[in-house]
Write a protein that holds these residues in place. Structure first.
Motif, PDB file in Angstrom:
ATOM      1  N   MET A  11      12.370  -6.304 -15.484  1.00 18.00           N
ATOM      2  CA  MET A  11      11.050  -6.856 -15.797  1.00 18.00           C
ATOM      3  C   MET A  11      10.050  -5.745 -16.056  1.00 18.00           C
ATOM      4  N   LEU A  12      10.054  -4.719 -15.220  1.00 20.28           N
ATOM      5  CA  LEU A  12       9.153  -3.589 -15.424  1.00 20.28           C
ATOM      6  C   LEU A  12       9.464  -2.877 -16.734  1.00 20.28           C
ATOM      7  N   LEU A  48       6.067  -6.741  -7.006  1.00 21.32           N
ATOM      8  CA  LEU A  48       6.511  -6.709  -8.396  1.00 21.32           C
ATOM      9  C   LEU A  48       5.571  -7.485  -9.295  1.00 21.32           C
ATOM     10  N   VAL A  49       5.228  -8.708  -8.909  1.00 20.59           N
ATOM     11  CA  VAL A  49       4.345  -9.536  -9.739  1.00 20.59           C
ATOM     12  C   VAL A  49       2.964  -8.904  -9.851  1.00 20.59           C
ATOM     13  N   LYS A  50       2.451  -8.363  -8.761  1.00 19.69           N
ATOM     14  CA  LYS A  50       1.145  -7.717  -8.789  1.00 19.69           C
ATOM     15  C   LYS A  50       1.147  -6.529  -9.751  1.00 19.69           C
ATOM     16  N   ARG A  51       2.195  -5.736  -9.706  1.00 18.26           N
ATOM     17  CA  ARG A  51       2.267  -4.579 -10.593  1.00 18.26           C
ATOM     18  C   ARG A  51       2.387  -5.010 -12.051  1.00 18.26           C
ATOM     19  N   LEU A  52       3.213  -6.011 -12.312  1.00 10.66           N
ATOM     20  CA  LEU A  52       3.373  -6.495 -13.684  1.00 10.66           C
ATOM     21  C   LEU A  52       2.065  -7.043 -14.242  1.00 10.66           C
ATOM     22  N   LYS A  53       1.335  -7.784 -13.425  1.00 12.65           N
ATOM     23  CA  LYS A  53       0.047  -8.309 -13.870  1.00 12.65           C
ATOM     24  C   LYS A  53      -0.929  -7.187 -14.188  1.00 12.65           C
ATOM     25  N   ALA A  54      -0.893  -6.128 -13.393  1.00 16.09           N
ATOM     26  CA  ALA A  54      -1.820  -5.015 -13.591  1.00 16.09           C
ATOM     27  C   ALA A  54      -1.482  -4.199 -14.824  1.00 16.09           C
ATOM     28  N   ARG A  96       1.127 -11.169 -18.002  1.00 16.18           N
ATOM     29  CA  ARG A  96       0.105 -12.070 -17.465  1.00 16.18           C
ATOM     30  C   ARG A  96       0.062 -13.375 -18.256  1.00 16.18           C
ATOM     31  N   ALA A  97       0.132 -13.269 -19.583  1.00 18.67           N
ATOM     32  CA  ALA A  97       0.079 -14.468 -20.424  1.00 18.67           C
ATOM     33  C   ALA A  97       1.298 -15.365 -20.192  1.00 18.67           C
ATOM     34  N   VAL A 106       0.835  -1.206   0.000  1.00 25.52           N
ATOM     35  CA  VAL A 106       0.000   0.000   0.000  1.00 25.52           C
ATOM     36  C   VAL A 106       0.868   1.254   0.000  1.00 25.52           C
ATOM     37  N   LEU A 107       1.924   1.254   0.787  1.00 26.02           N
ATOM     38  CA  LEU A 107       2.825   2.402   0.813  1.00 26.02           C
ATOM     39  C   LEU A 107       3.434   2.642  -0.569  1.00 26.02           C
ATOM     40  N   ASP A 108       3.801   1.564  -1.248  1.00 28.31           N
ATOM     41  CA  ASP A 108       4.357   1.693  -2.593  1.00 28.31           C
ATOM     42  C   ASP A 108       3.319   2.288  -3.543  1.00 28.31           C
ATOM     43  N   ALA A 109       2.067   1.823  -3.454  1.00 30.27           N
ATOM     44  CA  ALA A 109       1.002   2.348  -4.314  1.00 30.27           C
ATOM     45  C   ALA A 109       0.744   3.822  -4.029  1.00 30.27           C
TER      46      ALA A 109
END
Length: 311
Positions: free
Chosen positions: A169-170, A212-218, A224-225, A83-86
């Motif tokens: 990755m980003l 990291l994974v959550k951000r990449l998926k979003a 995601r694929a 949350v802090l990152d967001a």
């Protein structure tokens, strides 16, 4: 009559309360300074709030409005690093402000924006000594922890990327300039996702990995694929091709030099495989040196201007 235990706990409780109020005030001040147009929102004719509304910050950060309101009211609630990152991204915090946010919340920043003890002055000097060969230090999450001048201009101008976003990755999924420089982009993305999944097996409960994974998926349908393929690969030496905007096509051998016994931090090097690529890397290094000298020449003038404007 107070006990010794009560006297010991009270200062800690007061300290936590003070930090919560400081955090609330800091969030309000940052929220109120951002015009809605800066984050892609319409101003509207009835807006009386300076900057963003609480519900807008909550929406952009993917948190509940009530929860964010409690945060600005200095309520005693738990705040995760995700949350802090967001919030830091939504409120467009610079590196100093981001560090202040995490400090007020009593949390450690898990991104590469935070200092890394792995990168010693000796390693930084080694990176510089490898020039014109592009080289950087990464961890197994693809965070770029340090890099030399040639690497900084290899795929994009890395100095212009915020420290918390310096992650391969980003960049390969969200940075158009970085993407255009990779000749075999789709294959690269697929292999990187498989390598990340293999590395993540030892870090499944760590917030930075989940963030990291959550951000990449979003932010990336391609990630995601590839992530849903559940492929895994181990690190390996590979010949790669990059299309640099300043010097053209480069063909290099990618080699990982591990800095500890486990698969953690590593030095990544890109050694030219032919004379043409070597000459082009030398030219790229020269351009990086010229840009650095120009920046250093402008620094005194910039400092003077900054000093005048602060008075």
């Amino acid at each position: 009559m107070t006990t010794m235990a009560q006297e010991t706990v009270a200062p800690a409780v007061r300290g936590a309360e003070i930090r919560r109020h400081e955090l609330a005030a800091f969030l309000r001040s940052r929220r109120e300074r951002i015009p809605p147009e800066q984050v892609g929102l319409p101003r509207g004719s009835r807006r009386r709030t300076p900057g963003l509304r609480r519900e807008e910050v909550a929406h952009l950060s993917a948190v509940g409005v009530t929860w964010y309101t409690w945060l600005e009211q200095a309520r005693d609630i738990q705040v995760s690093v995700q949350v802090l990152d967001a919030l830091a991204r939504t409120l467009l915090l610079d590196a100093s402000e981001r560090a202040h946010l995490f400090q007020l919340a009593g949390s450690a920043d898990p991104t590469p924006a935070a200092s890394c003890s792995t990168v010693t002055p000796a390693l930084r000097e080694l990176l510089r000594g490898l020039e014109p060969v592009p080289a950087c230090i990464q961890n197994s999450r693809y965070d770029i922890l340090a890099y030399n001048r040639t690497y900084g201009r290899l795929l994009s101008d890395l100095d212009d990327v915020p420290p918390e976003d310096r992650n391969c990755m980003l960049l390969v999924h969200t940075n158009a300039e970085w993407q255009s420089a990779i000749v075999h982009l789709e294959e690269t993305r697929r292999l990187m996702a498989a390598r990340l999944r293999a590395s993540m097996a030892g870090h499944l409960g760590e917030p930075a990995w989940k963030m990291l994974v959550k951000r990449l998926k979003a932010e990336s349908a391609e990630f995601r694929a590839n992530w849903e393929r559940y492929e895994v690969v181990n690190p390996r030496t590979k010949t790669k091709q990059f299309r640099n905007r300043d010097v053209g096509l480069l063909t290099v051998d990618h080699t990982d030099l591990w800095l500890n016994p486990e698969a953690g931090a590593r030095m990544v090097t890109y050694v030219p495989v032919d004379e043409e690529s070597r000459r082009r890397l030398e030219r790229l290094h020269a351009l990086a040196l010229a840009a650095e000298e120009q920046d250093q020449a402008l620094m005194p003038a910039a400092s003077l201007t900054s000093g005048d404007s602060s008075r």
